[in-house]
Design an enzyme around this catalytic site. Structure first.
Site, PDB file in Angstrom:
ATOM      1  N   SER A   1      11.692  11.706 -27.671  1.00  0.00           N
ATOM      2  CA  SER A   1      12.346  11.443 -28.950  1.00  0.00           C
ATOM      3  C   SER A   1      13.715  12.096 -29.018  1.00  0.00           C
ATOM      4  O   SER A   1      13.931  13.155 -28.441  1.00  0.00           O
ATOM      5  CB  SER A   1      11.486  11.950 -30.113  1.00  0.00           C
ATOM      6  OG  SER A   1      12.130  11.701 -31.342  1.00  0.00           O
TER       7      SER A   1
ATOM      8  N   LYS B   1       3.546  11.219 -30.056  1.00  0.00           N
ATOM      9  CA  LYS B   1       4.820  10.522 -30.267  1.00  0.00           C
ATOM     10  C   LYS B   1       4.672   9.433 -31.329  1.00  0.00           C
ATOM     11  O   LYS B   1       5.566   9.225 -32.163  1.00  0.00           O
ATOM     12  CB  LYS B   1       5.306   9.895 -28.950  1.00  0.00           C
ATOM     13  CG  LYS B   1       6.593   9.049 -29.061  1.00  0.00           C
ATOM     14  CD  LYS B   1       7.761   9.858 -29.620  1.00  0.00           C
ATOM     15  CE  LYS B   1       9.127   9.214 -29.380  1.00  0.00           C
ATOM     16  NZ  LYS B   1       9.307   7.874 -29.850  1.00  0.00           N
TER      17      LYS B   1
ATOM     18  N   HIS C   1       4.652  11.147 -34.602  1.00  0.00           N
ATOM     19  CA  HIS C   1       6.050  11.547 -34.841  1.00  0.00           C
ATOM     20  C   HIS C   1       6.827  10.377 -35.427  1.00  0.00           C
ATOM     21  O   HIS C   1       7.542  10.510 -36.432  1.00  0.00           O
ATOM     22  CB  HIS C   1       6.701  12.002 -33.533  1.00  0.00           C
ATOM     23  CG  HIS C   1       8.199  12.058 -33.571  1.00  0.00           C
ATOM     24  ND1 HIS C   1       8.981  10.927 -33.457  1.00  0.00           N
ATOM     25  CD2 HIS C   1       9.062  13.097 -33.718  1.00  0.00           C
ATOM     26  CE1 HIS C   1      10.258  11.271 -33.542  1.00  0.00           C
ATOM     27  NE2 HIS C   1      10.332  12.576 -33.687  1.00  0.00           N
ATOM     28  N   ASN C   2       6.710   9.203 -34.824  1.00  0.00           N
ATOM     29  CA  ASN C   2       7.450   8.044 -35.306  1.00  0.00           C
ATOM     30  C   ASN C   2       6.981   7.620 -36.691  1.00  0.00           C
ATOM     31  O   ASN C   2       7.785   7.195 -37.528  1.00  0.00           O
ATOM     32  CB  ASN C   2       7.312   6.876 -34.322  1.00  0.00           C
ATOM     33  CG  ASN C   2       8.174   7.053 -33.085  1.00  0.00           C
ATOM     34  OD1 ASN C   2       8.503   8.182 -32.713  1.00  0.00           O
ATOM     35  ND2 ASN C   2       8.527   5.977 -32.437  1.00  0.00           N
TER      36      ASN C   2
ATOM     37  N   GLU D   1       8.488   9.916 -39.055  1.00  0.00           N
ATOM     38  CA  GLU D   1       9.902   9.506 -39.143  1.00  0.00           C
ATOM     39  C   GLU D   1      10.070   8.363 -40.157  1.00  0.00           C
ATOM     40  O   GLU D   1      10.991   8.382 -40.973  1.00  0.00           O
ATOM     41  CB  GLU D   1      10.383   9.075 -37.761  1.00  0.00           C
ATOM     42  CG  GLU D   1      11.827   8.666 -37.653  1.00  0.00           C
ATOM     43  CD  GLU D   1      12.153   8.189 -36.245  1.00  0.00           C
ATOM     44  OE1 GLU D   1      12.675   7.065 -36.111  1.00  0.00           O
ATOM     45  OE2 GLU D   1      11.872   8.929 -35.278  1.00  0.00           O
TER      46      GLU D   1
END
Length: 486
Positions: free
Chosen positions: A131, A186, A189-190, A193
């Site tokens: 990222s 991940k 995380h996205n 986001e």
């Protein structure tokens, strides 16, 4: 025969791949590169990689022959079938103990499968989230590796060298867990986001409608917010976006069409949350907000037919309202991360992953899109209590919510009065109120289910796990239905 002197090889010379190669070169690693469109190799060596130690290859066989043993092959290609196809291309030239690394945005279940299938062939697989976008890849991304733990010692030095560093020099990269754990982290995380971006957009929309502020004023407000609790990459760039002028001198942000795109990782997070039975409501609303933005023509048509509030009361105290919105954004952000960590905890339990929760916060602390001061507080919470069940039980986060919740409510009520949609702010507040409620109305829901489907219920005066059925009408039978619990 080519000299096998390269420390690692990378396949896929789009922007992220190119920048990771240059980053590795800067840190003293010799990198071999290959691309399916072979002309891209020569173009990269003649331009971006000129003057470096990067070595190009025109065939897979040549590419593999350039690598030291155990060979480390990193794929930066489109997620999905392309990854499997590229693995099949390189496999004939690999030998037991070699390492294949997928650095794309792959679905974690694909990484589960690839870890297992390649282990059966003696190949060590790593599925890693990367990222930070183009700049992060070039100068220091957040790297989230998982997969076959035997592979980690062979890539640790490379990954931790090129990763972003926090203030004390600690790299934003560490082993996440087995199989698809790296890509799962991940994915979350996205998803977070998505939530962060939607929350910022809602704060912007409320301020714009309640105070009629200009983009230049918004730029100043966000710049001020970035000096305090909300200090983050996304708040910082939002301030810069508001200040940017178009060629005609008008604010560029006002000239951008209000239809948002997405690549699917937010949706994956929500689907996974549903599969695991975790109420990750804020990320869900953030995904749906993008979907709603995409039906622009329908919204324009609806705006001419459907009415909203008229003559909403003006906001008397500008500074006080701006602070209410700031606090609402901060509280909603806490809820979003708490929900994300609930999902991580449940996935680790479901899939048998050993996941370092505090370590994940540290990996996100620098280099990535959601990097912020806030993540340091999450790391501190798990340092204090490694088995912390929920972030909302931590004294810092509980204290912030208790102190700010009145302001949060005022901001949401004002948005409702103005007819400004705040799906993320509102669902965060609804979750907060639901989570702090000892008795929810699901007792009535269970009665309804038992009434029409004989689905049974538990009683407050009996031990958990004992189920009862009532013949509500006197006409029902004695047989109850089976039940499904997420």
């Amino acid at each position: 025969m080519p000299d096998a002197s390269c420390d690692i090889g990378l396949i896929g010379l789009a922007v992220m791949g190119q920048n990771l190669v240059l980053n590795m070169n800067d840190h003293g690693f010799k990198v071999a590169v290959f691309n399916r469109t072979v002309s891209k190799v020569d173009d990269f060596l003649a331009n971006e990689a000129t003057g470096t130690h990067v070595v190009g290859a025109h065939t897979i066989e040549e590419f593999i022959s350039l690598l030291k043993r155990p060979r480390r092959v990193m794929l930066m290609v489109k997620a999905g079938d392309t990854v499997d196809q590229m693995i099949e291309h390189v496999l004939p030239y690999l030998e037991p103990g070699d390492i294949v690394i997928d650095g794309g945005n792959s679905l974690f279940t694909d990484s589960n499968r690839r870890t297992k299938d390649l282990a059966a062939k003696g190949i060590l697989f790593i599925g890693t989230g990367v990222s930070g976008g183009e700049e992060g890849a070039r100068f220091g991304p957040s790297i989230m590796p998982g997969g076959n733990p035997e592979a980690w010692p062979h890539v640790k030095q490379i990954f931790q060298s090129i990763a972003a560093k926090v203030d004390d020099g600690t790299p934003c990269c560490d082993w996440v867990g087995d199989a698809g754990a790296g890509h799962f982290v991940k994915m979350v995380h996205n998803g977070i986001e998505y939530g962060d971006m939607q929350l910022i957009c809602e704060a912007y929309d409320i301020l714009k409608h309640a105070l009629n502020v200009t983009p230049d004023e918004l730029s100043a407000i966000f710049a001020e917010w970035n000096k305090g609790e909300l200090d983050s990459f996304l708040i910082e760039i939002s301030s810069q976006i508001f200040a940017k002028k178009d060629e005609d001198g008008t604010p560029l942000v006002d000239n951008i069409l209000d239809t948002a795109g997405q690549k699917g990782t937010g949706k994956w997070t929500v689907v996974s949350a549903l599969d695991l039975g975790m109420p990750v409501t804020l990320i869900g609303e953030s995904v749906f907000a993008r979907c709603l933005s995409a039906i622009k023509e329908e919204r324009v048509a609806a705006s001419k037919i459907l009415q909203g509030p008229s003559g909403a009361a003006a906001t008397a105290d500008r500074a006080d309202f701006i602070e209410n919105v700031r606090r609402a954004l901060y509280c909603s952000k806490i809820i979003s991360y708490a929900q994300g960590y609930m999902l991580l905890r449940e996935a680790a339990k479901e899939y048998g992953w050993r996941v370092n929760m505090g370590g994940i916060a540290l990996m996100w602390r620098g280099g990535c899109i959601i990097r912020s001061r806030f993540l340091g507080k999450i790391k501190e919470a798990y340092d204090k209590q490694p088995d912390l069940h929920n972030l909302l039980f931590d004294s810092f986060f509980a204290g912030a919510l208790n102190e700010y919740q009145a302001s949060w409510r005022k901001a949401v009520v004002k948005a409702i009065a103005l007819g400004v949609p705040t799906p993320a702010f509102s669902t965060a507040l609804a979750f907060y109120d639901g989570y702090r409620t000892a008795r929810l109305p699901a007792n009535l829901l269970q009665a309804q289910r038992d009434f029409f489907g004989a689905h049974t219920y538990e009683r407050v005066d009996k031990p958990r796990g004992q189920f009862f059925h009532t013949n509500w009408t006197g006409r029902g039978g004695r047989v109850s239905s089976t039940t499904y619990n997420v």
